[in-house]
Design an enzyme around this catalytic site. Structure first.
Site, PDB file in Angstrom:
ATOM      1  N   SER A  55      -4.121 -10.306   1.677  1.00  0.00           N
ATOM      2  CA  SER A  55      -5.422 -10.093   1.028  1.00  0.00           C
ATOM      3  C   SER A  55      -6.123  -8.946   1.754  1.00  0.00           C
ATOM      4  CB  SER A  55      -6.237 -11.377   1.183  1.00  0.00           C
ATOM      5  OG  SER A  55      -7.577 -11.175   0.805  1.00  0.00           O
TER       6      SER A  55
ATOM      7  N   TYR B 123      -9.740 -18.424   6.404  1.00  0.00           N
ATOM      8  CA  TYR B 123      -8.907 -17.715   5.423  1.00  0.00           C
ATOM      9  C   TYR B 123      -8.455 -16.372   6.005  1.00  0.00           C
ATOM     10  CZ  TYR B 123      -7.617 -15.703   0.828  1.00  0.00           C
ATOM     11  OH  TYR B 123      -6.955 -15.120  -0.234  1.00  0.00           O
TER      12      TYR B 123
END
Ligand SMILES: NC(=O)c1ccc[n+]([C@@H]2O[C@H](COP(=O)([O-])OP(=O)(O)OC[C@H]3O[C@@H](n4cnc5c(N)ncnc54)[C@H](O)[C@@H]3O)[C@@H](O)[C@H]2O)c1
Length: 310
Positions: free
Chosen positions: A173, A186
């Site tokens: 990401s 995350y």
């Protein structure tokens, strides 16, 4: 003398590869044929996992779909089969559970064969501020977002090494390159997935000199529902990405053996900038782009989060 020869050879290669990369910007690289190739996608039961599966189905690949969500995975299978003549194998697997990954991987090897393209896509997000994240959720983020990559690589890489062909894909990401407020666990897990895949790229290519390809993907927010509720301050500059566009971009990148894919491309500029400007300049930029409020209204895939954000 050796140093001069070594340095000259390096500079020659450096210039050659620079020109090669410029040429590939003008003349697109040839895409590889994946018809009949065994493509395993984790987290295939929704979002970009499902859409990538449908793209590979259209290209004639044999699909192996893993997800913890049996219903979603069966729906992906149904949609893929609508493409006609596609072989699809569906497995319910908790990718965050090592024993289960090894067990299901053995089953795949017996029932389908050696995986040619492995796409580690399954992912979860807690969406909470650091001190609000229960320990078990931090552990779960690491188990699903990065440890699962280690176990799937360990399961399927040996056969790729033996055949000296294969492709490992890591869906990280932009949050795996830029630490982001409200996404501490995350980001940590996505940075780890990125580091793992990048280190493996060097080990497989430079040290072991194999022909195995690796691709690392870093997208910005995508409208799949995983980050439902999140808004960007300047949607024209940094819009939430269309999931079909992202899936198509990733599949094209895999077909062209691209090593790094950042979506959208101009985020690459922010990645370079981040390393060279001062921390205060970085803070000013983050504030301007609205990083402090990205996650303020996060709901994600858990409607109970709505209570917090209302
Ligand atoms: N949505 C975004 O904004 C965004 C941005 C950058 C990167 N990503 C990454 O892209 C990947 C796909 O995300 P998405 O947006 O399609 O999300 P999604 O929620 O639609 O898909 C994730 C899939 O992973 C599955 N999954 C979750 N835990 C699992 C487990 N333990 N075992 C097996 N499967 C499990 C889910 O059931 C789901 O089908 C993720 O790795 C995510 O972190 C997403």
């Amino acid at each position: 003398m050796d140093t001069i020869v070594d340095t000259s050879a390096f500079l020659g290669k450096f210039l050659y590869y620079f020109l090669e990369s410029v040429i590939y910007k003008v003349i697109p690289k040839k895409k590889k044929d994946v018809a009949g190739e065994i493509v395993l996608i984790t987290g295939a039961g929704s979002g970009i996992g499902r859409l990538m599966a449908l793209h590979f189905a259209s290209l004639g690949a044999i699909l192996v779909l893993w997800d913890i969500n049996e219903e979603g995975n069966m729906e992906t299978c149904r949609l893929a089969k609508e493409k006609g003549g596609v072989k699809v194998f569906v497995y319910t697997c908790d990718c965050g559970n090592r024993q289960e990954v090894y067990r299901v991987a053995d089953q795949v090897k017996r029932e389908v064969g050696d995986v040619n393209i492995l796409i580690n896509n399954a992912g979860i997000v807690s969406g909470k501020y650091f001190l609000d994240i229960p320990d078990h959720m931090v552990e779960k983020s690491f188990l699903v977002n990065v440890m699962s990559h280690i176990w799937t690589y360990k399961s399927f890489l040996p056969a790729m090494l033996k055949a000296n062909r294969g492709h490992l894909v890591c869906i990280s990401s932009v949050a795996g390159k830029i630490g982001t407020s409200g996404l501490v666990d995350y980001c940590a897990s996505k940075f780890a997935a990125y580091g793992l895949a990048e280190a493996l790229f060097y080990e497989l290519t430079l040290t072991k000199k194999t022909n195995i390809k690796t691709t690392i993907v870093c997208p910005f927010f995508i409208g799949t529902g995983m980050f439902a509720g999140c808004v960007t301050k300047y949607p024209l500059l940094l819009p939430v990405l269309d999931q079909n566009y992202v899936a198509q971009t990733i599949v094209n990148g895999i077909l062209k053996d691209e090593v790094f894919i950042v979506i959208p491309k101009f985020v690459n500029f922010a990645l370079i900038l981040k390393e060279i400007i001062s921390p205060k300049m970085n803070l000013a930029l983050a504030k301007y782009l609205g990083m402090e409020t990205f996650m303020a209204n996060f709901i994600g895939r858990h409607p109970e989060n709505k209570e917090r954000s209302d």
